[in-house]
Motif scaffolding. Structure first.
Motif, mmCIF file in Angstrom:
data_model
loop_
_atom_site.group_PDB
_atom_site.id
_atom_site.type_symbol
_atom_site.label_atom_id
_atom_site.label_comp_id
_atom_site.label_asym_id
_atom_site.label_seq_id
_atom_site.Cartn_x
_atom_site.Cartn_y
_atom_site.Cartn_z
ATOM 1 N N VAL A 1 -21.411 6.962 -23.094
ATOM 2 C CA VAL A 1 -21.821 7.560 -21.744
ATOM 3 C C VAL A 1 -23.366 7.264 -21.401
ATOM 4 O O VAL A 1 -24.400 7.305 -22.499
ATOM 5 N N ILE B 1 -20.820 8.243 -27.737
ATOM 6 C CA ILE B 1 -20.404 9.834 -28.065
ATOM 7 C C ILE B 1 -18.997 9.780 -28.616
ATOM 8 O O ILE B 1 -19.099 10.674 -29.520
ATOM 9 N N THR C 1 -16.063 15.244 -23.647
ATOM 10 C CA THR C 1 -15.936 13.705 -23.423
ATOM 11 C C THR C 1 -14.398 13.332 -23.592
ATOM 12 O O THR C 1 -13.819 12.649 -22.913
ATOM 13 N N HIS D 1 -12.416 14.901 -20.953
ATOM 14 C CA HIS D 1 -12.766 14.230 -19.720
ATOM 15 C C HIS D 1 -11.969 12.712 -19.492
ATOM 16 O O HIS D 1 -11.405 12.236 -18.456
ATOM 17 N N ALA E 1 -8.446 12.803 -18.941
ATOM 18 C CA ALA E 1 -8.206 13.182 -17.560
ATOM 19 C C ALA E 1 -8.572 12.204 -16.630
ATOM 20 O O ALA E 1 -8.118 12.215 -15.398
ATOM 21 N N GLY E 2 -9.505 11.167 -16.913
ATOM 22 C CA GLY E 2 -9.924 10.165 -16.207
ATOM 23 C C GLY E 2 -10.994 10.387 -15.301
ATOM 24 O O GLY E 2 -11.059 9.748 -14.246
ATOM 25 N N ARG E 3 -11.913 11.132 -15.637
ATOM 26 C CA ARG E 3 -13.009 11.379 -15.098
ATOM 27 C C ARG E 3 -13.869 9.935 -15.015
ATOM 28 O O ARG E 3 -13.980 9.575 -16.085
ATOM 29 N N ASP E 4 -14.630 9.727 -13.955
ATOM 30 C CA ASP E 4 -15.278 8.608 -14.169
ATOM 31 C C ASP E 4 -16.622 8.689 -14.692
ATOM 32 O O ASP E 4 -17.144 9.827 -14.804
ATOM 33 N N GLY E 5 -17.353 7.463 -15.057
ATOM 34 C CA GLY E 5 -18.589 7.601 -15.928
ATOM 35 C C GLY E 5 -18.653 7.424 -17.344
ATOM 36 O O GLY E 5 -19.555 7.669 -17.956
ATOM 37 N N TYR E 6 -17.557 7.454 -17.719
ATOM 38 C CA TYR E 6 -17.202 7.305 -19.377
ATOM 39 C C TYR E 6 -16.929 5.757 -19.625
ATOM 40 O O TYR E 6 -15.870 5.296 -18.984
ATOM 41 N N THR F 1 -6.678 9.013 -12.226
ATOM 42 C CA THR F 1 -6.729 10.322 -12.385
ATOM 43 C C THR F 1 -5.375 11.251 -11.883
ATOM 44 O O THR F 1 -4.841 11.749 -12.631
#
Lengths: 456, 250
Positions: free
Chosen positions: B11, B16, B42, B45, B48-53, B72
């Motif tokens: 991240v 992480i 982390t 997320h 689940a496919g949250r972006d920013g990772y 997602t």
């Protein structure tokens, strides 16, 4: 259709189309108003970017088109031609204008109570010009704005409503301003006069619509006079073609304890501007305005409020929300003036904007000018984007980005739509806006999706 | 069902998850515990496919498909559900409309029949009642003005409504009183079946008393350092997490 005429010439040329002096010969007051307007057109400063009221409203496109005033009555138009434009099962008094001209055959005023006149200004001019003379020009100010000055110079029709003291209209007045596609760009100049005498109550639904890609300039002026204890609920729905220029200047004067409840839904047009001036003439009146504008590529939506609290003890509340996508441009200019004598004024002004793309632009300018000390006034403005957290939440439940976008936009608009003046048309308004927002959600190129900020 | 191999996630350039390996089979309930900052959220997320990772290494297979390549919403319709730690408010979006759109989107995508409005509302009401969730909440905007506990209940309501293959609970228990904790546990237990699995991410062992997971893992510094059964959770309850750090360091 394009011209290189100087701006002043553009206005003056339109005067050639003014009705011949003989048409108004029996009405010295109208002749005088027309002469005054013509005079003002020659003298008034022309809108340009240096004027505060026109700073963000470019009129170049407008001045590049030659418009011809609408003259012909579209008598051939049949009820079935406009059926699809009418609200289903709405129990209303209906006034239909096509290309600016009143169509009596398609209008109806059955079972109108005693003491109520609903019809057209043109009719009133021939049937009862003296009654109209009392109200015409009473609340409007023709000496500030060149477009407003243009209206009396050329106007020859519009909505006329007169409700005598104490009369309540149980059914809404539904006004359809329908603009049909014609060969040459038309100038449509309605002049609307709405008078509610003491204690009278009415509901007004105005819809501005067009067929196909009609290209015209609607330059309307409305005068609304609410005498003491009168009450008007007013919904305005503008869904004109993407080629239409639309300017509507409304002047409202409110007597003691009168109430005005207004919702303004601005959805169409290429260049659309609505100005509302409210003047309180006595005390204890209430004015509430709500607005929602949706603006996309090639569109400008412009709203100006000028709320004049010059008397004490009146309250006004104004909340406009806008959704802008693609290269849409919006202007919100809200001014509340609280004069020295206007103690115990309560006023609130809020403007919230949702910018869906990087290219969309909103110029928002709330202004409070307060010269009294015992008042309660506030204003607030926000400009935000689609919240990536909210989008993620919806998508994580299996909802595609396009539908998620639509739902969030609908949620943003809900605050205005759930408090609609005239709840009877709420379903209709919701459907139109859902359809538009569905289209917005489906066009990803019109939307910028920001990345969520991450916390480990 | 879920196979995570040597997953490495950054991240903002900072590692992480540093090589996380975990296998969850259908029918199992796994608990992942760990101190703050160990990478628990982390993991939730990323699944689940949250972006920013930024996934910089490893792989995640869900029912044999490469999960990390799916959008997602695609993960959701394939049966992944994340009960969020901080459910976001959606002002103006009616809870009932949201639930129905989500439910039908998932059904449509799976080629199943959508429920009509009447059937659907009845089903939601029944589920809400079982969770002692006030009907009035269903009439309000999603999570808007809900208390912390009400938001968590709304997450569990969605879980029981969508009946996901793999439910991931990201610290759903934090901030809940005993009664609410029981409701969360009941929701998880009701979904237990040989076809489904649950991944419970928690800081505290208390919730696990009501759920009794099949496996308990300890996450520290971005990877799983210890795995065991309920006994491990009990040990953490008594000793806390500091001894883990020492053990990992050693």
């Amino acid at each position: 259709m394009t011209t290189t005429t100087q701006p002043r010439q553009w206005f003056l040329q339109l005067l050639q189309h003014a009705p011949g002096a003989d048409a108004d010969v029996a009405l010295p007051w109208l002749r005088k108003a027309r002469a005054h307007a013509a005079d003002a057109l020659a003298k008034l400063p022309l809108p340009d970017r240096k004027q505060e009221a026109w700073r963000y409203t470019n009129i170049d496109g407008l001045l590049q088109t030659n418009f011809t005033p609408s003259r012909e009555e579209l008598v051939a138009l049949q009820a079935e031609d406009i059926e699809s434009w009418l609200l289903e099962a709405t129990q209303s008094y209906r006034v239909v204008f096509a290309n600016g001209r009143f169509l009596p055959a398609l209008s109806h005023f059955m079972n109108l109570p005693e003491g109520v006149v609903i019809g057209s200004v043109r009719q009133a001019l021939s049937r009862d010009p003296h009654a109209l003379a009392i109200w015409f020009g009473q609340t409007a100010n023709h000496s500030d704005d060149v477009f407003t000055a243009l209206n009396p110079a050329l106007c020859n029709d519009g909505l006329y409503v007169h409700v005598k003291p104490g009369v309540t209209l149980a059914r809404p007045i539904e006004v359809l301003y329908l603009n049909l596609e014609v060969d040459a760009p038309l100038l449509i100049q309605p002049r609307n006069v709405v008078v509610l005498e003491r204690g009278a109550r009415a509901q007004l639904l105005e819809r501005y619509m067009s067929t196909g890609e009609s290209n015209y300039f609607h330059n309307g002026v409305s005068e609304i006079l609410l005498e003491d204890n009168a009450s008007l609920t007013h919904l305005r729905l503008q869904q004109e073609s993407r080629q239409a220029y639309h300017r509507q200047q409304s002047f409202l004067a409110q007597g003691a304890q009168s109430q005005y409840d207004f919702t303004n839904l601005s959805l169409g047009g290429k260049w659309a501007r609505h100005d509302l001036q409210v003047r309180f003439q006595a005390e204890q009146a209430k004015c509430q305005t709500r607005g929602l504008y949706l603006v996309g590529d090639g569109q400008l939506q412009d709203h100006h409020l000028n709320i004049l609290h010059t008397k004490p003890g009146n309250s006004s509340d104004h909340h406009y929300k806008g959704i802008l996508y693609g290269k849409g441009r919006g202007v919100f200019d809200g001014r509340i003036l609280v004069g020295k004598e206007a103690q115990h004024t309560s006023a609130r002004l809020v403007n919230n904007n949702l910018l869906l793309s990087r290219e969309a632009e909103i110029d928002t300018k709330p202004q409070l000018e307060i010269h009294a000390d015992a008042v309660s006034c506030s204003h607030g403005t926000t400009v935000s984007q689609l919240d990536p957290e909210q989008l993620f939440y919806l998508r994580s439940r299996g909802i595609a980005t396009s539908l998620a976008t639509q739902l969030l936009c609908e949620g943003f608009a809900a605050e205005i739509l759930t408090t609609l003046a005239l709840p009877s048309v709420q379903g209709y308004a919701n459907r139109i806006i859902q359809k538009l927002l569905h289209h917005v959600g489906d066009n990803r190129e019109h939307i910028h999706y920001a990345t969520a900020t991450t916390q480990p | 069902m879920l196979e995570i191999q040597d997953l490495k996630v950054n991240v903002a350039g900072k590692p992480i998850l540093t090589g996380l390996t975990l296998q969850v089979r259908a029918g199992e309930v796994h608990a992942i515990m760990g101190p703050n900052g160990s990478g628990k959220s982390t993991l939730a997320h990323v699944l689940a496919g949250r972006d920013g990772y930024d996934v910089v290494g490893g792989s995640v297979l869900f029912d044999g498909a490469n999960l990390l390549e799916l959008a997602t919403e695609e993960r959701a319709v394939r049966g992944i559900f994340l009960a969020m730690q901080y459910p976001v408010e959606l002002p103006g979006v009616s809870t009932m409309v949201f639930l129905r759109e989500a439910f039908n989107a998932q059904r449509r995508a799976r080629g199943e029949v959508e429920l009509d409005a009447v059937e659907f509302i009845q089903r939601v009401r029944d589920k809400a009642k079982a969770m002692q969730m006030d009907d009035a909440l269903l009439k309000r905007s999603v999570n808007t003005g809900f208390s912390g506990g009400e938001k968590k209940r709304n997450e569990i309501l969605q879980m029981s409504l969508f009946e996901p293959k793999l439910a991931i609970l990201d610290e759903t228990d934090s901030g809940l009183d005993i009664d609410a904790l029981r409701i969360v546990a009941d929701g998880v237990n009701a979904l237990r079946s040989p076809q489904r699995a649950t991944l419970i991410i928690t800081h505290y062992p208390r919730l696990l008393d009501y759920i009794a997971p099949d496996h308990v893992h300890v996450l520290a510094k971005g990877r799983i350092v210890l795995s065991g059964d309920m006994a491990l959770a009990k040990q953490l309850e008594v000793k806390g997490y500091t001894w883990i750090d020492q053990e990992v360091a050693a």
